[in-house]
Write a protein that holds these residues in place. Structure first.
Motif, mmCIF file in Angstrom:
data_model
loop_
_atom_site.group_PDB
_atom_site.id
_atom_site.type_symbol
_atom_site.label_atom_id
_atom_site.label_comp_id
_atom_site.label_asym_id
_atom_site.label_seq_id
_atom_site.Cartn_x
_atom_site.Cartn_y
_atom_site.Cartn_z
ATOM 1 N N ALA A 1 0.831 -1.205 0.000
ATOM 2 C CA ALA A 1 0.000 0.000 0.000
ATOM 3 C C ALA A 1 0.867 1.257 0.000
ATOM 4 C CB ALA A 1 -0.920 -0.008 1.219
ATOM 5 N N PHE A 2 1.952 1.214 0.772
ATOM 6 C CA PHE A 2 2.893 2.331 0.829
ATOM 7 C C PHE A 2 3.504 2.578 -0.552
ATOM 8 C CE2 PHE A 2 7.352 3.716 2.118
ATOM 9 C CZ PHE A 2 6.987 5.015 2.411
ATOM 10 N N LEU A 3 3.918 1.500 -1.209
ATOM 11 C CA LEU A 3 4.481 1.608 -2.548
ATOM 12 C C LEU A 3 3.501 2.264 -3.521
ATOM 13 C CD1 LEU A 3 6.342 -1.780 -3.155
ATOM 14 C CD2 LEU A 3 7.320 0.493 -3.472
ATOM 15 N N GLU A 4 2.273 1.800 -3.523
ATOM 16 C CA GLU A 4 1.302 2.300 -4.492
ATOM 17 C C GLU A 4 0.937 3.758 -4.207
ATOM 18 O OE1 GLU A 4 -1.208 2.486 -7.784
ATOM 19 O OE2 GLU A 4 0.465 1.174 -7.243
ATOM 20 N N TYR A 5 0.802 4.113 -2.936
ATOM 21 C CA TYR A 5 0.449 5.495 -2.614
ATOM 22 C C TYR A 5 1.599 6.436 -3.008
ATOM 23 C CZ TYR A 5 -1.987 9.267 -0.219
ATOM 24 O OH TYR A 5 -2.665 10.429 0.071
ATOM 25 N N TYR A 6 2.806 5.986 -2.792
ATOM 26 C CA TYR A 6 3.984 6.742 -3.217
ATOM 27 C C TYR A 6 4.002 6.875 -4.744
ATOM 28 C CZ TYR A 6 9.103 7.463 -3.907
ATOM 29 O OH TYR A 6 10.351 7.917 -4.288
ATOM 30 N N ARG A 7 3.688 5.805 -5.454
ATOM 31 C CA ARG A 7 3.638 5.836 -6.918
ATOM 32 C C ARG A 7 2.582 6.818 -7.417
ATOM 33 N NH1 ARG A 7 4.400 1.648 -10.395
ATOM 34 N NH2 ARG A 7 2.152 1.355 -10.648
ATOM 35 N N GLU A 8 1.428 6.836 -6.771
ATOM 36 C CA GLU A 8 0.308 7.648 -7.240
ATOM 37 C C GLU A 8 0.462 9.133 -6.912
ATOM 38 O OE1 GLU A 8 -3.389 6.162 -5.828
ATOM 39 O OE2 GLU A 8 -3.201 4.217 -6.833
ATOM 40 N N THR A 9 1.167 9.463 -5.849
ATOM 41 C CA THR A 9 1.216 10.857 -5.394
ATOM 42 C C THR A 9 2.608 11.458 -5.403
ATOM 43 O OG1 THR A 9 1.426 10.142 -3.090
ATOM 44 C CG2 THR A 9 -0.800 10.533 -3.913
ATOM 45 N N GLY A 10 3.636 10.656 -5.639
ATOM 46 C CA GLY A 10 5.003 11.170 -5.613
ATOM 47 C C GLY A 10 5.359 11.926 -6.870
ATOM 48 N N VAL A 11 6.180 12.921 -6.707
ATOM 49 C CA VAL A 11 6.768 13.632 -7.840
ATOM 50 C C VAL A 11 7.941 12.810 -8.354
ATOM 51 C CG1 VAL A 11 7.946 15.750 -8.577
ATOM 52 C CG2 VAL A 11 6.088 15.864 -6.896
ATOM 53 N N LEU B 1 -2.968 2.923 7.415
ATOM 54 C CA LEU B 1 -3.558 2.127 8.499
ATOM 55 C C LEU B 1 -5.062 2.001 8.374
ATOM 56 C CD1 LEU B 1 -1.432 3.250 11.578
ATOM 57 C CD2 LEU B 1 -1.045 1.387 9.959
ATOM 58 N N ASP B 2 -5.653 2.651 7.370
ATOM 59 C CA ASP B 2 -7.080 2.477 7.076
ATOM 60 C C ASP B 2 -7.225 1.223 6.215
ATOM 61 O OD1 ASP B 2 -9.558 2.646 5.477
ATOM 62 O OD2 ASP B 2 -9.792 4.603 6.433
ATOM 63 N N GLU B 3 -7.876 0.190 6.736
ATOM 64 C CA GLU B 3 -7.937 -1.106 6.043
ATOM 65 C C GLU B 3 -8.593 -0.996 4.672
ATOM 66 O OE1 GLU B 3 -9.543 -4.238 8.384
ATOM 67 O OE2 GLU B 3 -8.109 -3.987 10.021
ATOM 68 N N THR B 4 -9.639 -0.157 4.563
ATOM 69 C CA THR B 4 -10.333 -0.012 3.281
ATOM 70 C C THR B 4 -9.420 0.631 2.232
ATOM 71 O OG1 THR B 4 -12.455 0.239 4.404
ATOM 72 C CG2 THR B 4 -12.338 0.980 2.114
ATOM 73 N N LYS B 5 -8.772 1.734 2.625
ATOM 74 C CA LYS B 5 -7.869 2.416 1.696
ATOM 75 C C LYS B 5 -6.682 1.528 1.339
ATOM 76 C CE LYS B 5 -9.057 7.091 3.251
ATOM 77 N NZ LYS B 5 -8.583 8.308 3.957
ATOM 78 N N ARG B 6 -6.204 0.780 2.320
ATOM 79 C CA ARG B 6 -5.065 -0.102 2.068
ATOM 80 C C ARG B 6 -5.439 -1.177 1.050
ATOM 81 N NH1 ARG B 6 -3.373 -1.392 7.292
ATOM 82 N NH2 ARG B 6 -4.234 -3.495 7.350
ATOM 83 N N ALA B 7 -6.639 -1.719 1.178
ATOM 84 C CA ALA B 7 -7.092 -2.743 0.232
ATOM 85 C C ALA B 7 -7.223 -2.169 -1.179
ATOM 86 C CB ALA B 7 -8.426 -3.329 0.693
ATOM 87 N N GLU B 8 -7.710 -0.934 -1.275
ATOM 88 C CA GLU B 8 -7.845 -0.287 -2.588
ATOM 89 C C GLU B 8 -6.476 -0.083 -3.241
ATOM 90 O OE1 GLU B 8 -9.903 3.302 -1.752
ATOM 91 O OE2 GLU B 8 -11.875 2.349 -1.528
ATOM 92 N N LEU B 9 -5.519 0.362 -2.457
ATOM 93 C CA LEU B 9 -4.176 0.584 -2.983
ATOM 94 C C LEU B 9 -3.530 -0.723 -3.423
ATOM 95 C CD1 LEU B 9 -2.933 3.205 -0.359
ATOM 96 C CD2 LEU B 9 -3.252 3.630 -2.803
ATOM 97 N N LEU B 10 -3.724 -1.777 -2.645
ATOM 98 C CA LEU B 10 -3.163 -3.078 -3.014
ATOM 99 C C LEU B 10 -3.780 -3.599 -4.304
ATOM 100 C CD1 LEU B 10 -2.926 -4.731 0.513
ATOM 101 C CD2 LEU B 10 -1.009 -4.242 -1.016
ATOM 102 N N ALA B 11 -5.075 -3.376 -4.473
ATOM 103 C CA ALA B 11 -5.749 -3.821 -5.697
ATOM 104 C C ALA B 11 -5.184 -3.086 -6.919
ATOM 105 C CB ALA B 11 -7.254 -3.586 -5.583
ATOM 106 N N LYS B 12 -4.935 -1.795 -6.772
ATOM 107 C CA LYS B 12 -4.363 -1.020 -7.881
ATOM 108 C C LYS B 12 -2.946 -1.494 -8.210
ATOM 109 C CE LYS B 12 -6.907 3.270 -6.959
ATOM 110 N NZ LYS B 12 -6.774 4.683 -6.517
ATOM 111 N N LEU B 13 -2.172 -1.792 -7.166
ATOM 112 C CA LEU B 13 -0.808 -2.260 -7.399
ATOM 113 C C LEU B 13 -0.826 -3.614 -8.097
ATOM 114 C CD1 LEU B 13 2.200 -1.647 -6.902
ATOM 115 C CD2 LEU B 13 2.016 -2.911 -4.758
ATOM 116 N N GLU B 14 -1.761 -4.453 -7.719
ATOM 117 C CA GLU B 14 -1.886 -5.768 -8.351
ATOM 118 C C GLU B 14 -2.268 -5.625 -9.819
ATOM 119 O OE1 GLU B 14 -1.485 -9.815 -8.440
ATOM 120 O OE2 GLU B 14 -1.140 -8.523 -6.687
ATOM 121 N N GLN B 15 -3.140 -4.666 -10.106
ATOM 122 C CA GLN B 15 -3.558 -4.426 -11.483
ATOM 123 C C GLN B 15 -2.398 -3.892 -12.329
ATOM 124 O OE1 GLN B 15 -6.496 -1.361 -11.970
ATOM 125 N NE2 GLN B 15 -7.113 -2.050 -13.999
#
Length: 804
Positions: free
Chosen positions: A728-738, A760-774
């Motif tokens: 989730a950390f990886l994907e959020y960094y990918r989506e919002t990092g410069v 640490l929000d389980e719902t947001k974490r699951a969404e980010l993991l799904a995007k990374l998997e895609q």
């Protein structure tokens, strides 16, 4: 002791460059005075066409503002030209009657635009294109009038014409010859250029001789020798320049076409010197900036008593500054009995190449359509390399394909010239970056002059900055680069809103100032597209940095490092044997344990890369990429008496799960089995420390040029939780990092509390993991290259454009 009085007549590029060179060598030597004809301080004349083409502003082309003269202690006269030079009294008279005495004088009076001596040439609306004042008049006319004619189909004329089209005018280029730029191109290549310019809105009248400019007070049209006419509101004359020698000639100095000088730039008067377009040296007058700057260096040496071999003339080279019409010419480009030519004409791809050869050496070249090999030919010309062993096909053969990297300055030899206008080499730039701790292109230009003239090399300077700083050049606080004022967030939002699927579409739809982008924004846009549309966007390898195109890190001598992946730092005897055999077989000069616990082979030749990868039969550790790197671990509880968790096993799982995923910058992980943190977990982008009740997670730690300790995120009980939070950390960094932003400044920008809430929000974490998997992973590049013979031929053969 009273200083000598040095007076410079002419406030242009060549003269002021001479003053700059003198100040660098001996700043206390002279009391300096500069006399300028225009009302502006020193500016970059060759960038005037960029003003017309909406690429820059007048303020941005000022090279030395007024306060520079004051800081340097230089007395400046502007808008007050010299009208008389008295060599007996050693005195210069100005237009306002003031007289200035000198001990030594430099004439840098430049040149004048040639105006056709035909009826109507003095009408309002007829302009030259030589000064800021000329440019301002032209720009003012574009606000009122709609039709323009440019007389002259040479470099400057075409650049001016394109600028007028960009201002919304209906533009016709009038050219006396039957094809454009006849001194640089043959008829076929000239036709390619004409066709490309017509696509950009220009019109042409070829083989047309202008006999009269029509109108009473203001121009209304042109009449040609064949009796036909053309309606127009504005006429730009661009048919050549003439050295300005009036002052020198009236003073009795030796003048032919230009002011005659010897190899030390001295005129026929021992106290008067001359540089620039007004000079004639060994029968040649130069109208390009590079030779003038070479003259400036020699004269500065002469006037400060530094040793110099003198000025021996220059090899000239130039480029057309019109987007979509890439043209480069260098050296002698006129055939003769002694100079023979070979050429290649590719009508399908709109490319033309011509090489001029004398005594088994390349003495000149013309490239149109694809100029990526300009450095290759410059090297052949300047180093006078013997080509007798090359057949014509080999000489003309391009370093084929979009992955051609002849333009990748990081792979050049240190002696090769990056800034042709100012004669600045790669080695000079790298030394300046390191010695003076430079962090921006502007800094490099200030200290080395590279990029301070036509500006074409600024992309290469940016590449060298990233190379020298480990890819950690600072991110712009405004637009992502000079090509746009849009920020990263604005660009990504518009990519999604408009459904943009390629780098070219982004440049066009978002109106980038440079339609081809630059070395800073191309890899960034490619990354943002990969994240936004991982399935639809096809990764554009040509937009990646050279290390990522070649899947290996280039070293300072042009060789490469090979670092195989050893997940979690774990290896076995079989791998060690393969590495040892490969190192021996390919005569690898350095085998070293890396900081991330891998074995690196340093000094591998480019052509050996695919072969050594095949022999190793291991995957890449991606030590060259802005991606998930190797995971550093300690030996863990299975072997260490202090260990509380299986750190090595967890590290291997993380590496297997997330390897070959691109990130805005390199992403490092450290997994330690106990609070002793042997894997240095607290200075990693993602760090884990094993404790009795589970795993402490730390994020946003960075080593490198700026060390920052990581933030404690949370303690979790299971390895799976660690792996999920990491993803989730990886994907959020990918989506919002410069792009090119490490996780430490990224967290500072977003705020740690915000990032923590998201992860640490389980719902947001699951969404980010799904995007990374895609999004998925990239293919393993070493194996792909080993299996792809065409890719090997394009990227790794000698002469393919990369460094040897």
């Amino acid at each position: 002791m009273e200083k000598e009085k040095l007076v410079l007549v002419g406030n242009g590029m060549a003269g002021v460059r001479t003053i700059e060179e003198i100040l660098e060598r001996d700043p206390e030597r002279y009391q300096m005075t500069i006399i300028g004809e225009e009302k502006y301080p020193n500016y970059n004349r060759i960038m005037l066409s960029n003003i017309l083409q909406k690429k820059t502003t007048i303020e941005e082309i000022i090279t030395n503002p007024f306060d520079w003269y004051e800081e340097m202690g230089i007395e400046l006269f502007i808008n007050n030209p010299a009208t008389r030079l008295d060599t007996k009294k050693k005195e210069i008279e100005l237009q306002n009657g003031e007289r200035i005495s000198y001990d030594k004088c430099i004439l840098a009076t430049g040149s004048r635009a040639f105006i056709l001596p035909i009826p109507g040439s003095n009408l309002e609306g007829v302009a030259a294109f030589r000064t800021i004042e000329d440019t301002e008049k032209i720009l003012a006319a574009t606000n009122t009038y709609k039709k323009a004619a440019v007389i002259g189909g040479g470099l400057l004329g075409l650049e001016a014409a394109k600028g007028l089209v960009d201002q919304g005018m209906d533009v016709t280029v009038i050219h006396l010859e039957n094809w454009l730029m006849e001194t640089q191109l043959n008829e076929k290549a000239g036709a390619l250029l004409k066709e490309d310019l017509e696509k950009q809105g220009l019109k042409f009248r070829m083989g047309a001789k202008t006999e009269e400019i029509l109108g009473e007070k203001r121009v209304t049209g042109l009449r040609f020798a064949d009796g036909t006419e053309l309606e127009t509101d504005l006429v730009i004359m661009s048919i050549g320049i003439r050295p300005e020698t009036t002052l020198a000639k009236d003073a009795g100095l030796d003048v032919r076409r230009g002011i005659c000088v010897d190899d030390y730039l001295a005129t026929s008067d021992p106290f008067i010197f001359s540089v620039g377009e007004c000079v004639e040296h060994r029968g040649t007058c130069y109208g390009l900036v590079a030779p003038l700057y070479e003259q400036a260096k020699v004269l500065a040496d002469r006037l400060t008593d530094h040793e110099t071999t003198g000025y021996e003339g220059s090899m000239t080279y130039t480029a057309l500054k019109v987007s979509g019409c890439d043209l480069f010419s260098a050296g002698c480009i006129q055939a003769s009995e002694d100079i023979k030519t070979i050429e290649a004409y590719d009508e399908w791809n709109h490319c033309y190449k011509k090489v001029f050869i004398q005594d088994n050496q390349v003495v000149g070249t013309i490239l149109y359509g694809d100029t990526t090999e300009e450095n290759r030919f410059l090297k052949l010309i300047t180093q006078k390399l013997d080509i007798s062993d090359l057949n014509p096909i080999a000489l003309l053969a391009a370093a084929n394909g979009e992955e051609d990297a002849s333009n990748d300055v990081t792979s050049w030899d240190d002696s090769e010239t990056v800034c042709g206008c100012n004669g600045v080499t790669k080695g000079t730039i790298l030394h300046a970056i390191q010695d003076k701790e430079l962090t921006s292109v502007a800094d490099v230009t200030k200290h080395t002059k590279a990029g301070g003239s036509c500006g074409k090399c600024k992309d290469k300077i940016a590449d060298l900055l990233g190379y020298a700083l480990g890819g950690e050049a600072p991110v712009s606080s405004k637009g992502i680069c000079g090509c746009t004022d849009l920020t990263r967030d604005e660009i990504v939002l518009k990519i999604h809103q408009k459904g943009l699927k390629s780098v070219a579409e982004v440049y066009q739809a978002l109106h980038f100032k440079n339609p081809e982008g630059c070395s800073k924004c191309r890899p960034a846009i490619n990354f943002y597209l990969n994240v936004a549309f991982p399935k639809e966007h096809q990764d554009e390898k040509a937009s990646r940095y050279v290390n990522e195109r070649l899947y290996a890190n280039i070293q300072n001598d042009g060789t490469y490092s090979v670092i195989p992946r050893m997940r979690g730092g774990k290896t076995d005897p079989q791998q060690l044997l393969l590495i040892a055999k490969a190192a021996e077989k390919y005569d690898v000069p350095l085998v070293k344990i890396t900081g991330s616990q891998r074995i690196g082979l340093y000094g591998v030749k480019k052509q050996d890369l695919p072969k050594i990868w095949k022999d190793l039969d291991m995957s890449a550790a991606e030590a060259y990429a802005k991606a998930v790197r190797s995971v550093k671990t300690c030996v863990g509880k299975n072997f260490c008496r202090f260990g509380t968790q299986d750190s090595m096993g967890l590290g291997i799982k993380l590496e297997e799960r997330y390897e070959f995923i691109d990130t805005p910058h390199k992403f490092k992980m450290g997994i330690s089995a106990c609070p002793r943190s042997c894997a240095e977990s607290c200075v990693k982008d993602f760090g884990v420390i094993g404790v009795e009740n589970g795993f402490q997670i730390y994020i946003g730690g960075n080593g490198g040029t700026t060390v920052q300790e990581s933030h404690f995120l949370e303690t979790v009980e299971t390895e799976e939780e660690v792996i999920e939070i990491c993803g989730a950390f990886l994907e959020y960094y990918r989506e919002t990092g410069v792009y090119a932003e490490r996780t430490a400044p990224w967290i500072d920008r977003l705020g740690f509390d915000h990032v923590k809430d998201v992860l640490l929000d389980e719902t947001k974490r699951a969404e980010l993991l799904a995007k990374l998997e895609q999004a998925g992973k990239r293919d393993e590049p070493w194996r792909q290259t080993v299996q792809d013979k065409d890719l090997q031929q394009k990227l790794y053969t000698v002469g393919s454009g990369e460094s040897k």
